[in-house]
Enzyme design. Structure first.
Site, PDB file in Angstrom:
ATOM      1  N   ARG A 293      -0.432  -2.281 -12.192  1.00 13.50           N
ATOM      2  CA  ARG A 293      -0.902  -0.924 -11.903  1.00 13.50           C
ATOM      3  C   ARG A 293       0.020   0.081 -12.595  1.00 13.50           C
ATOM      4  O   ARG A 293       1.198   0.161 -12.269  1.00 13.50           O
ATOM      5  CB  ARG A 293      -0.864  -0.653 -10.388  1.00 13.50           C
ATOM      6  CG  ARG A 293      -1.704  -1.607  -9.556  1.00 13.50           C
ATOM      7  CD  ARG A 293      -3.088  -1.054  -9.301  1.00 13.50           C
ATOM      8  NE  ARG A 293      -3.982  -2.081  -8.749  1.00 13.50           N
ATOM      9  CZ  ARG A 293      -4.269  -2.210  -7.468  1.00 13.50           C
ATOM     10  NH1 ARG A 293      -3.756  -1.361  -6.599  1.00 13.50           N
ATOM     11  NH2 ARG A 293      -5.089  -3.157  -7.069  1.00 13.50           N
ATOM     12  N   GLU A 295       0.876   2.976 -12.270  1.00 18.02           N
ATOM     13  CA  GLU A 295       0.943   4.170 -11.432  1.00 18.02           C
ATOM     14  C   GLU A 295       2.344   4.730 -11.517  1.00 18.02           C
ATOM     15  O   GLU A 295       3.312   4.044 -11.205  1.00 18.02           O
ATOM     16  CB  GLU A 295       0.644   3.753  -9.993  1.00 18.02           C
ATOM     17  CG  GLU A 295      -0.049   4.811  -9.199  1.00 18.02           C
ATOM     18  CD  GLU A 295      -0.432   4.309  -7.820  1.00 18.02           C
ATOM     19  OE1 GLU A 295      -1.129   3.277  -7.752  1.00 18.02           O
ATOM     20  OE2 GLU A 295       0.003   4.931  -6.846  1.00 18.02           O
ATOM     21  N   ARG A 301       7.266   1.685  -1.878  1.00 21.10           N
ATOM     22  CA  ARG A 301       6.330   0.577  -1.730  1.00 21.10           C
ATOM     23  C   ARG A 301       5.456   0.323  -2.953  1.00 21.10           C
ATOM     24  O   ARG A 301       4.499  -0.424  -2.871  1.00 21.10           O
ATOM     25  CB  ARG A 301       5.432   0.832  -0.514  1.00 21.10           C
ATOM     26  CG  ARG A 301       4.651   2.102  -0.627  1.00 21.10           C
ATOM     27  CD  ARG A 301       4.018   2.446   0.692  1.00 21.10           C
ATOM     28  NE  ARG A 301       2.856   3.286   0.462  1.00 21.10           N
ATOM     29  CZ  ARG A 301       1.862   3.419   1.303  1.00 21.10           C
ATOM     30  NH1 ARG A 301       1.881   2.772   2.427  1.00 21.10           N
ATOM     31  NH2 ARG A 301       0.856   4.213   1.033  1.00 21.10           N
ATOM     32  N   HIS A 302       5.782   0.978  -4.085  1.00 20.30           N
ATOM     33  CA  HIS A 302       4.965   0.747  -5.276  1.00 20.30           C
ATOM     34  C   HIS A 302       5.734   0.016  -6.359  1.00 20.30           C
ATOM     35  O   HIS A 302       6.884   0.339  -6.650  1.00 20.30           O
ATOM     36  CB  HIS A 302       4.477   2.083  -5.845  1.00 20.30           C
ATOM     37  CG  HIS A 302       3.336   2.667  -5.073  1.00 20.30           C
ATOM     38  ND1 HIS A 302       3.500   3.678  -4.158  1.00 20.30           N
ATOM     39  CD2 HIS A 302       2.018   2.368  -5.072  1.00 20.30           C
ATOM     40  CE1 HIS A 302       2.324   3.978  -3.639  1.00 20.30           C
ATOM     41  NE2 HIS A 302       1.406   3.202  -4.168  1.00 20.30           N
ATOM     42  N   GLU A 444      -0.595   0.360   4.867  1.00 20.22           N
ATOM     43  CA  GLU A 444      -1.765  -0.389   4.414  1.00 20.22           C
ATOM     44  C   GLU A 444      -1.372  -1.604   3.592  1.00 20.22           C
ATOM     45  O   GLU A 444      -0.531  -1.509   2.687  1.00 20.22           O
ATOM     46  CB  GLU A 444      -2.635   0.541   3.574  1.00 20.22           C
ATOM     47  CG  GLU A 444      -3.942  -0.090   3.145  1.00 20.22           C
ATOM     48  CD  GLU A 444      -4.285   0.309   1.726  1.00 20.22           C
ATOM     49  OE1 GLU A 444      -4.322   1.529   1.464  1.00 20.22           O
ATOM     50  OE2 GLU A 444      -4.492  -0.580   0.884  1.00 20.22           O
ATOM     51  N   SER A 447      -7.153  -3.579   1.346  1.00 19.00           N
ATOM     52  CA  SER A 447      -8.334  -2.744   1.308  1.00 19.00           C
ATOM     53  C   SER A 447      -9.470  -3.671   0.928  1.00 19.00           C
ATOM     54  O   SER A 447      -9.374  -4.379  -0.068  1.00 19.00           O
ATOM     55  CB  SER A 447      -8.151  -1.674   0.233  1.00 19.00           C
ATOM     56  OG  SER A 447      -8.655  -0.477   0.658  1.00 19.00           O
ATOM     57  N   ARG A 495       4.704  -6.616  -0.596  1.00 18.05           N
ATOM     58  CA  ARG A 495       4.576  -5.627   0.475  1.00 18.05           C
ATOM     59  C   ARG A 495       4.456  -6.312   1.827  1.00 18.05           C
ATOM     60  O   ARG A 495       5.033  -5.866   2.827  1.00 18.05           O
ATOM     61  CB  ARG A 495       3.357  -4.742   0.222  1.00 18.05           C
ATOM     62  CG  ARG A 495       3.454  -3.403   0.930  1.00 18.05           C
ATOM     63  CD  ARG A 495       2.230  -2.579   0.731  1.00 18.05           C
ATOM     64  NE  ARG A 495       2.307  -1.732  -0.449  1.00 18.05           N
ATOM     65  CZ  ARG A 495       1.456  -0.735  -0.693  1.00 18.05           C
ATOM     66  NH1 ARG A 495       0.487  -0.474   0.151  1.00 18.05           N
ATOM     67  NH2 ARG A 495       1.589  -0.027  -1.783  1.00 18.05           N
TER      68      ARG A 495
END
Lengths: 521, 235
Positions: A293, A295, A301-302, A444, A447, A495
């Protein structure tokens, strides 16, 4: 006198002087050599210690090496060989105390001047640099008083032979005791702790600590429990391609790679391929593999690369069959960790104290509207179709914990507007969807949803989301030739481990983490 | 001619006298489910609450679920099915007015949580029973009758369930004489007192050897049909 004569005289003087100096040097060298010879003669133990030649597989010794964790009173008085790292070595008069370490286990060892060890041998042992790998032959001795600072508390080793197999450089970039020290303790007693970046820069050494060993053993357990539970449920493990032609989750957060004369992308999730496998009649599949990812988030947490554990399954009549399967898998993982990894959990808690992880069986499932009602009761203002912000997710997690005493729950029936285009809408209420999120300690971790398995509806929803249909043509095509109703979801291994253990940064549970600022080691 | 006349003091003012200790939420607007969470120890199943659960199911649309908390490892199967079979509509929580979530957990006392923001947890089987019963029917408005019900509740949970053999015998004698005067413990009507005493008598295991009036009353309770869940659990 003439200049030459003067020069000649000086040269003579010089020659005479250098001759004298040479003689003096020679005499001193002789003296030293004699002393060494004398000492060597006196060193009766000289064959029982030293730096070994580099192990280049010169010989195949059939020697059994005992593991440190097996050093118990049962082995008392046995003469054994073992290979371990020097954790510490400290000379005290005619003795040298060493702590020898192997992964999470360590044991005290003693080299004492006596009939087996000489003074020189003790000195040698005291000077072995920390972290060096050594072979020792020692007899195991029971101790009267427990050695509290070691994992093997009831025995110590009396060393008879000690050889260095691989020497460590004397200046270590970080000290293992510092790396394992709880943060609070460091501040209180003025002792050093090691900050995260230093640990990550010298990961090879940081991973040797008891805490790191425990974390990654537990992580290995999570992976194994995931595989075993799903295999028992009849799932098939698949591998999906990571170099793909179209961004699966959305164009912004994807890495581009050059692919011969064109370019390709690194997969943001195995989503599209999991679904194609279902359409190819594999019924229930899972895959474990990297997820990329792009991002630019520098949060706790990323990561830009992490390990995804993904599930997809066909169901008969209702997508809750999928939720039940996924939550049961998670519960089996939690039970497996609770029942088989207590040592690892306690080891991590020593450095990072946290509340034990609690859960319910079967897993608690609340509807989105219930969650919104709980938040509104607590004073939060939000619309019925609003997505949950991260602070609201955390607050809801605390409210659920207070009422149900569980750290893991499912929130079902999310508003359709905030879900990806391939999510199946709710049949009775167009505002909602057959989708769900799962939370651990209020954050979370998954998903998921029932996916649209009808090519026409999928095309409509993609158009509604303004997605270029050309880019997802092969995806839509997979549903044109009979597709079962199906759903699934995916979790991030790092995670899940971080949240299970109650840690606060995902880099602690990623062996060699990748984030916008870190590409190495 | 009256002896004296009392003049009115407050004129036309309407005085709103309080009639209840706290207001219970209304369950009649469909929307989000209102969930009652009960934590109980599997070593001491709360029979009265199971009976009240089946009474609640007759009055409201109740979504019942049973969970095992991670603090306990082995729970016998009959405790997992003690609230009856799963409702066919249980996939749609919003279709129910009331949730009854029973969690088997390592707790010293039965504990109930409802509206976490507005109510503290309620502890003890007797107190949880009082709360649940009020969802079904108000306590008798006559304070004497209400106190009688409370008194029988305390007798049931303290002396009958936890007392010595002597105390239990005394309670049975008291039950016998009360049931000699009335069909039910608090008078002409079935009440929470009957629920609690029945369950505690059943738990002592000596139902067969109780005095005559008590035996008759046990049969009457059985005939009402609410005590099935409690009896099944004790088998």
């Amino acid at each position: 006198m003439t200049k030459e004569a003067v020069q000649g005289a000086t040269e003579e003087e010089q020659q005479a002087q250098s001759k004298k100096a040479l003689k003096k040097q020679q005499k001193e060298a002789e003296k030293a050599a004699k002393k060494a010879e004398k000492q060597a003669k006196l060193d009766f133990a000289k064959d029982r210690y030293g730096v070994s030649a580099m192990v280049q597989s010169q010989q195949k010794l059939d020697r059994e090496l005992v593991r440190v964790q097996d050093l118990t009173p049962e082995k008392a008085d046995q003469l054994i060989w073992l290979r371990a790292r020097v954790h510490t070595s400290r000379a005290k008069g005619k003795q040298c105390f060493l702590v020898l370490r192997q992964q999470q286990f360590n044991v005290q060892a003693l080299v004492a001047v006596g009939d087996r060890a000489s003074k020189q041998m003790v000195k040698f042992a005291a000077n072995i640099t920390k972290e060096s790998i050594i072979d020792v032959e020692a007899s195991v001795r029971k101790v009267e008083q427990k050695i509290e600072s070691c994992s093997q508390q009831d025995v110590e080793l009396h060393v008879e032979r000690i050889f260095v197999i691989s020497q460590a450089e004397p200046r270590l970039p970080l000290q293992l005791e510092d790396a394992v020290r709880p943060d609070g303790e460091g501040e209180e007693e003025g002792r050093a702790t090691v900050n995260q970046d230093t640990k990550l820069d010298n990961r090879v050494i940081d991973l040797r600590t008891t805490t790191s060993q425990a974390i990654f053993r537990l992580q290995s357990g999570v992976c194994q429990l995931f595989r075993d539970t799903l295999t028992q449920k009849g799932f098939v493990e698949i591998q999906t391609p990571k170099i793909i032609s179209a961004a699966s989750e959305g164009g912004a957060n994807v890495f581009t790679v050059s692919y011969f004369k064109t370019s390709a992308y690194l997969a943001q999730s195995p989503q599209l391929y999991k679904q194609m496998c279902i359409c190819a009649d594999f019924d229930k599949v899972f895959c474990v593999g990297p997820v990329f990812r792009a991002e630019d988030s520098n949060t706790h947490r990323h990561l830009t690369e992490f390990v995804g554990l993904d599930i997809e399954m066909a169901f008969n009549y209702h997508y809750h069959e999928v939720i039940d399967s996924i939550t049961d898998t998670m519960v089996q993982i939690f039970k497996g960790l609770r029942d088989n990894f207590q040592t690892e959990i306690q080891t991590v808690n020593k450095q990072f104290p946290s509340e034990p992880f609690k859960f319910l069986e079967p897993t608690l499932r609340l509807e989105y509207t219930e969650g919104v009602a709980m938040l509104r009761e607590a004073g939060v203002e939000m619309g019925d179709e609003d997505d949950l912000s991260t602070p609201n997710e955390k607050l809801l997690g605390r409210l659920v914990k207070e009422k149900y005493d569980t750290d893991f729950y499912v929130l079902d029936k999310y508003p359709l507007a905030v879900r990806p285009f391939y999510t199946m809408p709710d049949p009775n209420n167009a505002k909602y969807s057959n989708s769900y999120d799962m939370f651990m300690r209020g954050e979370e971790i998954l998903s998921g949803a029932q996916r649209i398995h009808d090519a026409q509806l999928l095309t409509e929803r993609a158009t509604h989301h303004q997605i270029d249909l050309e880019k997802i043509k092969s995806y839509i095509d997979s549903f044109r030739f009979g597709a079962p109703p199906h759903g699934g979801g995916g979790i991030g291994l790092e995670r899940v481990c971080m949240l299970y253990l109650g840690l606060h940064n995902v880099r602690q549970t990623s062996m060699f983490p990748r984030d916008p600022k870190r590409l190495t080691p | 001619m009256p002896m004296y006349q009392v003049k009115p003091v407050s004129g036309d003012m309407e005085v709103d006298l309080p009639t209840c200790m706290y207001k219970l939420p209304s369950f009649h607007d469909l929307g989000a489910l209102r969930d009652i969470v009960i934590n109980a120890n599997p070593a001491q199943p709360p029979l009265t609450l199971l009976v009240l659960h089946s009474l609640l199911c007759q009055r409201y649309r109740v979504l019942s679920t049973v969970h095992v908390h991670s603090s306990v490892t082995d729970v016998p199967p009959q405790l997992l099915s003690c609230l009856g079979p799963r409702h066919a509509d249980s996939y749609a929580r919003h279709m129910f007015q009331l949730g009854f979530t029973l969690i088997w957990k390592d707790v010293p006392k039965v504990q109930m949580k409802f509206s976490v923001q507005n109510m503290c947890p309620i502890e003890g089987e007797a107190n949880v029973a009082r709360f649940l019963f009020k969802l079904l029917a108000p306590y008798p408005s006559d304070p004497a009758a209400a106190t009688l019900v409370d008194s029988w509740l305390d007798t049931a949970f303290f002396q009958l369930a936890e007392g010595s053999a002597k105390e239990r015998a005394a309670v049975l004698r008291a039950l016998n004489s009360a049931l000699g005067r009335n069909p039910w413990l608090s008078g002409p009507e079935f009440s929470l007192a009957d629920v609690a005493c029945y369950c505690c008598v059943l738990q002592t295991g000596s139902a067969a050897s109780t005095p005559a009036n008590v035996q008759r009353w046990i049969k009457s309770c059985d005939n009402l049909g609410h005590f099935g869940p409690a009896k099944r659990l004790l088998q």
